[in-house]
Design a protein around this motif. Structure first.
Motif, PDB file in Angstrom:
ATOM      1  N   SER A  49      50.884   8.872  34.050  1.00  0.00           N
ATOM      2  CA  SER A  49      51.171  10.295  34.108  1.00  0.00           C
ATOM      3  C   SER A  49      50.225  10.987  35.066  1.00  0.00           C
ATOM      4  O   SER A  49      49.021  10.772  35.032  1.00  0.00           O
ATOM      5  CB  SER A  49      51.023  10.910  32.713  1.00  0.00           C
ATOM      6  N   ARG A  50      50.786  11.789  35.932  1.00  0.00           N
ATOM      7  CA  ARG A  50      49.990  12.566  36.865  1.00  0.00           C
ATOM      8  C   ARG A  50      50.181  14.033  36.543  1.00  0.00           C
ATOM      9  O   ARG A  50      50.352  14.850  37.435  1.00  0.00           O
ATOM     10  CB  ARG A  50      50.398  12.244  38.284  1.00  0.00           C
ATOM     11  N   GLY A  51      50.170  14.366  35.251  1.00  0.00           N
ATOM     12  CA  GLY A  51      50.483  15.706  34.811  1.00  0.00           C
ATOM     13  C   GLY A  51      49.400  16.725  35.011  1.00  0.00           C
ATOM     14  O   GLY A  51      49.537  17.850  34.615  1.00  0.00           O
ATOM     15  N   GLY A  52      48.292  16.362  35.609  1.00  0.00           N
ATOM     16  CA  GLY A  52      47.265  17.337  35.875  1.00  0.00           C
ATOM     17  C   GLY A  52      46.150  17.353  34.850  1.00  0.00           C
ATOM     18  O   GLY A  52      45.318  18.240  34.890  1.00  0.00           O
ATOM     19  N   ASN A  53      46.119  16.390  33.945  1.00  0.00           N
ATOM     20  CA  ASN A  53      45.009  16.395  33.011  1.00  0.00           C
ATOM     21  C   ASN A  53      43.737  15.992  33.754  1.00  0.00           C
ATOM     22  O   ASN A  53      43.735  15.094  34.572  1.00  0.00           O
ATOM     23  CB  ASN A  53      45.273  15.491  31.798  1.00  0.00           C
ATOM     24  N   PRO A  54      42.636  16.690  33.474  1.00  0.00           N
ATOM     25  CA  PRO A  54      41.406  16.424  34.193  1.00  0.00           C
ATOM     26  C   PRO A  54      40.821  15.061  33.834  1.00  0.00           C
ATOM     27  O   PRO A  54      41.069  14.530  32.749  1.00  0.00           O
ATOM     28  CB  PRO A  54      40.472  17.548  33.769  1.00  0.00           C
ATOM     29  N   VAL A  73      34.699  28.565  26.393  1.00  0.00           N
ATOM     30  CA  VAL A  73      35.480  27.805  25.417  1.00  0.00           C
ATOM     31  C   VAL A  73      35.139  26.320  25.550  1.00  0.00           C
ATOM     32  O   VAL A  73      35.092  25.597  24.550  1.00  0.00           O
ATOM     33  CB  VAL A  73      36.989  28.058  25.596  1.00  0.00           C
ATOM     34  N   SER A  74      34.860  25.869  26.759  1.00  0.00           N
ATOM     35  CA  SER A  74      34.493  24.465  26.964  1.00  0.00           C
ATOM     36  C   SER A  74      33.207  24.119  26.227  1.00  0.00           C
ATOM     37  O   SER A  74      33.071  23.020  25.685  1.00  0.00           O
ATOM     38  CB  SER A  74      34.344  24.163  28.456  1.00  0.00           C
ATOM     39  N   GLU A  75      32.240  25.038  26.208  1.00  0.00           N
ATOM     40  CA  GLU A  75      31.011  24.804  25.447  1.00  0.00           C
ATOM     41  C   GLU A  75      31.297  24.732  23.951  1.00  0.00           C
ATOM     42  O   GLU A  75      30.719  23.913  23.240  1.00  0.00           O
ATOM     43  CB  GLU A  75      29.991  25.906  25.730  1.00  0.00           C
ATOM     44  N   VAL A  76      32.180  25.583  23.472  1.00  0.00           N
ATOM     45  CA  VAL A  76      32.568  25.554  22.053  1.00  0.00           C
ATOM     46  C   VAL A  76      33.254  24.222  21.753  1.00  0.00           C
ATOM     47  O   VAL A  76      32.954  23.567  20.747  1.00  0.00           O
ATOM     48  CB  VAL A  76      33.489  26.746  21.702  1.00  0.00           C
ATOM     49  N   TRP A  77      34.136  23.796  22.640  1.00  0.00           N
ATOM     50  CA  TRP A  77      34.865  22.539  22.478  1.00  0.00           C
ATOM     51  C   TRP A  77      33.890  21.370  22.391  1.00  0.00           C
ATOM     52  O   TRP A  77      34.030  20.493  21.539  1.00  0.00           O
ATOM     53  CB  TRP A  77      35.836  22.394  23.644  1.00  0.00           C
ATOM     54  N   ALA A  78      32.904  21.344  23.271  1.00  0.00           N
ATOM     55  CA  ALA A  78      31.909  20.265  23.266  1.00  0.00           C
ATOM     56  C   ALA A  78      31.060  20.314  21.998  1.00  0.00           C
ATOM     57  O   ALA A  78      30.735  19.262  21.426  1.00  0.00           O
ATOM     58  CB  ALA A  78      31.025  20.355  24.507  1.00  0.00           C
ATOM     59  N   ASP A  94      46.349  15.301  25.214  1.00  0.00           N
ATOM     60  CA  ASP A  94      46.185  15.850  23.864  1.00  0.00           C
ATOM     61  C   ASP A  94      44.912  16.681  23.772  1.00  0.00           C
ATOM     62  O   ASP A  94      44.889  17.732  23.136  1.00  0.00           O
ATOM     63  CB  ASP A  94      46.162  14.725  22.830  1.00  0.00           C
ATOM     64  N   ASP A  95      43.827  16.196  24.409  1.00  0.00           N
ATOM     65  CA  ASP A  95      42.573  16.954  24.421  1.00  0.00           C
ATOM     66  C   ASP A  95      42.758  18.289  25.140  1.00  0.00           C
ATOM     67  O   ASP A  95      42.270  19.326  24.680  1.00  0.00           O
ATOM     68  CB  ASP A  95      41.465  16.165  25.115  1.00  0.00           C
ATOM     69  N   VAL A  96      43.436  18.245  26.264  1.00  0.00           N
ATOM     70  CA  VAL A  96      43.655  19.465  27.043  1.00  0.00           C
ATOM     71  C   VAL A  96      44.458  20.471  26.223  1.00  0.00           C
ATOM     72  O   VAL A  96      44.124  21.656  26.169  1.00  0.00           O
ATOM     73  CB  VAL A  96      44.376  19.145  28.371  1.00  0.00           C
ATOM     74  N   GLU A  97      45.507  20.002  25.557  1.00  0.00           N
ATOM     75  CA  GLU A  97      46.338  20.900  24.754  1.00  0.00           C
ATOM     76  C   GLU A  97      45.567  21.459  23.560  1.00  0.00           C
ATOM     77  O   GLU A  97      45.713  22.630  23.218  1.00  0.00           O
ATOM     78  CB  GLU A  97      47.596  20.180  24.300  1.00  0.00           C
ATOM     79  N   ALA A  98      44.733  20.622  22.932  1.00  0.00           N
ATOM     80  CA  ALA A  98      43.960  21.091  21.776  1.00  0.00           C
ATOM     81  C   ALA A  98      42.909  22.118  22.205  1.00  0.00           C
ATOM     82  O   ALA A  98      42.693  23.117  21.522  1.00  0.00           O
ATOM     83  CB  ALA A  98      43.304  19.910  21.072  1.00  0.00           C
ATOM     84  N   LEU A 129      42.668  26.069  21.131  1.00  0.00           N
ATOM     85  CA  LEU A 129      41.449  26.735  20.665  1.00  0.00           C
ATOM     86  C   LEU A 129      41.205  27.999  21.478  1.00  0.00           C
ATOM     87  O   LEU A 129      40.883  29.050  20.927  1.00  0.00           O
ATOM     88  CB  LEU A 129      40.248  25.776  20.780  1.00  0.00           C
ATOM     89  N   GLY A 130      41.373  27.898  22.792  1.00  0.00           N
ATOM     90  CA  GLY A 130      41.132  29.032  23.675  1.00  0.00           C
ATOM     91  C   GLY A 130      42.083  30.192  23.461  1.00  0.00           C
ATOM     92  O   GLY A 130      41.758  31.334  23.805  1.00  0.00           O
ATOM     93  N   LYS A 131      43.258  29.939  22.895  1.00  0.00           N
ATOM     94  CA  LYS A 131      44.203  31.019  22.631  1.00  0.00           C
ATOM     95  C   LYS A 131      43.657  32.007  21.611  1.00  0.00           C
ATOM     96  O   LYS A 131      44.030  33.182  21.610  1.00  0.00           O
ATOM     97  CB  LYS A 131      45.526  30.457  22.097  1.00  0.00           C
ATOM     98  N   PHE A 132      42.798  31.528  20.742  1.00  0.00           N
ATOM     99  CA  PHE A 132      42.325  32.367  19.644  1.00  0.00           C
ATOM    100  C   PHE A 132      40.904  32.868  19.852  1.00  0.00           C
ATOM    101  O   PHE A 132      40.372  33.575  19.003  1.00  0.00           O
ATOM    102  CB  PHE A 132      42.439  31.603  18.320  1.00  0.00           C
TER     103      PHE A 132
END
Length: 138
Positions: free
Chosen positions: A58-63, A122-127, A69-73, A77-80
């Motif tokens: 898959s070349r869907g753009g996930n980093p 949000v990335s810091e919160v995720w980590a 799944d991580d990107v979507e999760a 989180l960032g939506k809220f």
């Protein structure tokens, strides 16, 4: 039969109806392109047919370093967590998520954050929640 327009001839009226048919009827009624000359040309004889799905991985753009799944999760989180809560500590993030009607699992995860730490993104919160962020390319 009574015509609604007396400024044009019947032939011109018919042409005008054809020109706007795609706009009036929408794409479900035979496509939005009215004239055959506006249809896209098919691929050439020696050219591959265009596909919507690529072969292989898959070349869907996930980093790099994260699954889709991580990107979507993380996005969920960032939506809220709005930008007004950042930078913020655990209490500010939990209050902001509750204000944005976050589901119980998001609020519970934010309540597990360590006390006294301020998060900038949000990335810091995720980590801090124990997940991986993308790896930086050098």
């Amino acid at each position: 039969m009574e015509r609604g327009n007396s400024k044009h001839s019947p032939r011109v009226d018919d042409n005008m109806v054809q020109e706007v048919a795609g706009l009036v009827q929408g794409p479900g009624a035979g496509g939005s392109r009215v004239e055959e000359s506006r249809q896209p040309e098919p691929a050439g004889e020696d050219q591959p047919e265009p596909k919507t799905v690529t072969a292989g991985a898959s070349r869907g753009g996930n980093p790099q370093g994260m699954s889709m799944d991580d990107v979507e999760a993380r996005s969920r989180l960032g939506k809220f967590i709005t930008m007004t809560a950042l930078p913020g500590d655990r209490a500010a993030l939990v209050a902001n998520a509750q204000q944005n009607q976050a589901p119980a699992d998001i609020v519970a995860a934010l309540e597990r954050l360590p006390e006294g730490t301020r998060y900038q993104t949000v990335s810091e919160v995720w980590a801090a929640l124990g997940h991986k962020n993308e790896t930086t390319r050098w």
